[in-house]
Design a protein around this motif. Structure first.
Motif, PDB file in Angstrom:
ATOM      1  N   CYS A  44       0.815  -1.222   0.000  1.00 38.89           N
ATOM      2  CA  CYS A  44       0.000   0.000   0.000  1.00 38.89           C
ATOM      3  C   CYS A  44       0.847   1.269   0.000  1.00 38.89           C
ATOM      4  CB  CYS A  44      -0.925   0.011   1.209  1.00 38.89           C
ATOM      5  SG  CYS A  44      -2.205  -1.269   1.184  1.00 38.89           S
ATOM      6  N   HIS A 316       9.122   5.800  -3.319  1.00 41.18           N
ATOM      7  CA  HIS A 316       7.838   5.292  -2.826  1.00 41.18           C
ATOM      8  C   HIS A 316       7.829   5.010  -1.328  1.00 41.18           C
ATOM      9  CE1 HIS A 316       6.258   5.127  -6.830  1.00 41.18           C
ATOM     10  NE2 HIS A 316       7.190   4.290  -7.238  1.00 41.18           N
ATOM     11  N   LYS A 348       1.232  -5.797 -12.534  1.00 40.50           N
ATOM     12  CA  LYS A 348       1.207  -4.935 -13.719  1.00 40.50           C
ATOM     13  C   LYS A 348       1.385  -5.757 -14.992  1.00 40.50           C
ATOM     14  CE  LYS A 348       3.657  -1.174 -13.848  1.00 40.50           C
ATOM     15  NZ  LYS A 348       2.723  -0.166 -14.383  1.00 40.50           N
ATOM     16  N   SER A 353      -1.215  -3.578 -17.079  1.00 40.61           N
ATOM     17  CA  SER A 353      -1.592  -2.266 -16.566  1.00 40.61           C
ATOM     18  C   SER A 353      -0.508  -1.224 -16.853  1.00 40.61           C
ATOM     19  CB  SER A 353      -1.815  -2.339 -15.047  1.00 40.61           C
ATOM     20  OG  SER A 353      -2.015  -1.064 -14.500  1.00 40.61           O
ATOM     21  N   ARG A 355      -0.781   1.746 -15.300  1.00 35.08           N
ATOM     22  CA  ARG A 355      -0.823   2.632 -14.145  1.00 35.08           C
ATOM     23  C   ARG A 355       0.528   2.629 -13.447  1.00 35.08           C
ATOM     24  NH1 ARG A 355      -5.486   4.620 -12.542  1.00 35.08           N
ATOM     25  NH2 ARG A 355      -5.049   4.746 -10.311  1.00 35.08           N
ATOM     26  N   SER A 358       2.975   4.087  -8.051  1.00 29.45           N
ATOM     27  CA  SER A 358       2.416   4.905  -6.971  1.00 29.45           C
ATOM     28  C   SER A 358       0.890   4.842  -6.947  1.00 29.45           C
ATOM     29  CB  SER A 358       2.872   6.363  -7.122  1.00 29.45           C
ATOM     30  OG  SER A 358       2.458   6.896  -8.374  1.00 29.45           O
ATOM     31  N   LYS A 359       0.256   4.820  -8.118  1.00 31.25           N
ATOM     32  CA  LYS A 359      -1.208   4.778  -8.166  1.00 31.25           C
ATOM     33  C   LYS A 359      -1.740   3.398  -7.807  1.00 31.25           C
ATOM     34  CE  LYS A 359      -2.000   8.684 -11.243  1.00 31.25           C
ATOM     35  NZ  LYS A 359      -2.682   9.200 -12.454  1.00 31.25           N
ATOM     36  N   ILE A 360      -1.002   2.355  -8.183  1.00 28.13           N
ATOM     37  CA  ILE A 360      -1.421   1.003  -7.781  1.00 28.13           C
ATOM     38  C   ILE A 360      -1.329   0.864  -6.272  1.00 28.13           C
ATOM     39  CG2 ILE A 360      -0.818  -1.443  -7.913  1.00 28.13           C
ATOM     40  CD1 ILE A 360      -0.014  -1.004 -10.797  1.00 28.13           C
ATOM     41  N   LEU A 362      -1.719   3.283  -4.082  1.00 31.36           N
ATOM     42  CA  LEU A 362      -2.851   4.014  -3.514  1.00 31.36           C
ATOM     43  C   LEU A 362      -4.147   3.247  -3.728  1.00 31.36           C
ATOM     44  CD1 LEU A 362      -3.933   6.516  -2.112  1.00 31.36           C
ATOM     45  CD2 LEU A 362      -4.040   7.661  -4.344  1.00 31.36           C
ATOM     46  N   ASP A 363      -4.307   2.615  -4.891  1.00 33.84           N
ATOM     47  CA  ASP A 363      -5.488   1.788  -5.149  1.00 33.84           C
ATOM     48  C   ASP A 363      -5.590   0.671  -4.115  1.00 33.84           C
ATOM     49  OD1 ASP A 363      -6.147   3.293  -7.366  1.00 33.84           O
ATOM     50  OD2 ASP A 363      -5.200   1.940  -8.802  1.00 33.84           O
TER      51      ASP A 363
END
Length: 378
Positions: A44, A316, A348, A353, A355, A358-360, A362-363
């Motif tokens: 996360c 990260h 990924k 993916s 994305r 960092s966005k994964i 946060l997801d």
């Protein structure tokens, strides 16, 4: 609603094998469950044990942790740290290598194995650390998977640490790429003994070797006789030109016999252009396998991937700013972060993916079901 508990995950099975420095009965929360919590929090993008503990004790996560991972109670922050301290460092390191190796292809022929070290700068300011923590990592570059590491006290000890790490790894058919610090005759011999090949960058620590290659390459008439290939990349106004030169004509070298099975030498000229500013640099190489210019460019480029992983740890996880109570916990967090990056990269690839990491992350923080899916990428 979570309708079923996740099947036992391969990673958690390996966690059960990790040894502790003291006997612990696992009362109300086992060491393996604590390791699972830390890995989940790392996926996360949580940066330290305090953030992971705050996240894990959030009421909305309790049912998820219980149903999917069998974690019915999360220890208090102090006890969480105590359990992390119980983990035997070498045992965790071996668990990490064993797990990742199980995910990689059996045949590593032609793959690039990149080795490099990174100092965790926050340990320079820790009163309990007699010297900064420096970690040497090995990555199978084409797969983007970090799978082995060793810790050392000082950067000057990286050379023997790399040699010890090489002894532990299966190198058959691999091209082992290392930076100038590890351009050492004994390191080259270790790689060959393990049935691998070496591609080493020659700099001032091997002054005669570098000078001879440099003089050859910088002679324009001799350079015309070398095999050459050029690649150009244009990324958001940043133009990078990389030109590789290779030759097998090495009989003239005075130090040729000092480097076991030396088969060719090469150079890469890098030119960067951005906002009308231009920079250039040369890198010189020796290799135990006869390479084409295209192969030199590929393996050298792959060799930089481990440095990208180090950059990801800082971007990260703010690793160079993370301060914990002991260097042992700092080293353990480093392992879990690398595990997290490996799992996200596998996710990924599987999902194709685009994305960013960092966005994964946060997801995953916002969606426990996605977190469980990424965690199970084994």
């Amino acid at each position: 609603m979570y309708n079923a508990r996740m099947e036992q995950n391969l990673i958690t099975e390996y966690f059960e094998e990790v040894e502790t420095t003291k006997e612990y009965d696992g009362y109300f929360c086992s060491v393996a469950q604590v390791m699972t919590l830390v890995l989940l929090g790392s996926i996360c993008g949580l940066k330290n044990v305090s953030q992971i503990h705050q996240w894990a004790t959030n009421p909305r996560l309790s049912r998820f942790l219980k149903e999917y991972f069998g974690i019915s109670r999360v220890p208090c922050y102090y006890w969480l740290l105590c359990l992390l301290k119980l983990i035997e460092p070498d045992s965790l390191r071996k668990c990490f290598t064993k797990w990742v190796t199980s995910l990689l292809p059996e045949d590593w022929s032609g793959q690039t194995l990149s080795i490099d070290g990174k100092r965790i700068r926050s340990t320079e300011r820790m009163s309990r650390c007699e010297s900064p923590l420096h970690i040497v990592s090995a990555q199978l570059s084409e797969w983007g998977m970090t799978f082995a590491q060793r810790s050392v006290d000082e950067k000057r000890n990286e050379i023997p640490a790399v040699q010890e790490l090489l002894n532990e790894l299966e190198l058959k058919g691999c091209m082992v790429v290392a930076d100038a610090l590890n351009c050492q005759k004994e390191t080259a011999e270790r790689i060959l003994e393990k049935k691998g090949d070496y591609l080493l960058c020659a700099k001032d620590n091997q002054a005669t070797l570098k000078k001879e290659i440099e003089e050859y390459v910088q002679d324009q008439e001799l350079r015309k006789r070398m095999e050459t290939v050029r690649k150009v990349e244009n990324n958001r106004g940043r133009i990078e030109r990389r030109t590789a030169y290779v030759t097998e004509e090495i009989g003239w070298m005075s130090v040729r016999e000092e480097w076991k099975q030396l088969a060719c030498i090469g150079a890469i000229h890098t030119e960067l252009e951005r906002k009308n500013q231009k920079t250039e640099e040369w890198h010189y190489y020796i290799c135990s396998r006869k390479l084409s210019a295209e192969e030199l460019l590929h393996h050298a480029r792959m060799g930089w991937s481990v440095e990208t992983m180090h950059w990801l740890l800082d971007v990260h996880f703010a690793e160079d700013s993370c301060r914990v109570e002991t260097r042992e916990v700092q080293e353990q967090l480093n392992v879990f972060r690398k595990m997290a990056l490996n799992l996200i990269k596998r996710y990924k690839e599987k999902e194709k993916s685009k994305r960013p990491i960092s966005k994964i992350m946060l997801d995953c923080l916002l969606d426990p079901l996605l977190l469980a899916s990424v965690f199970s990428e084994t």
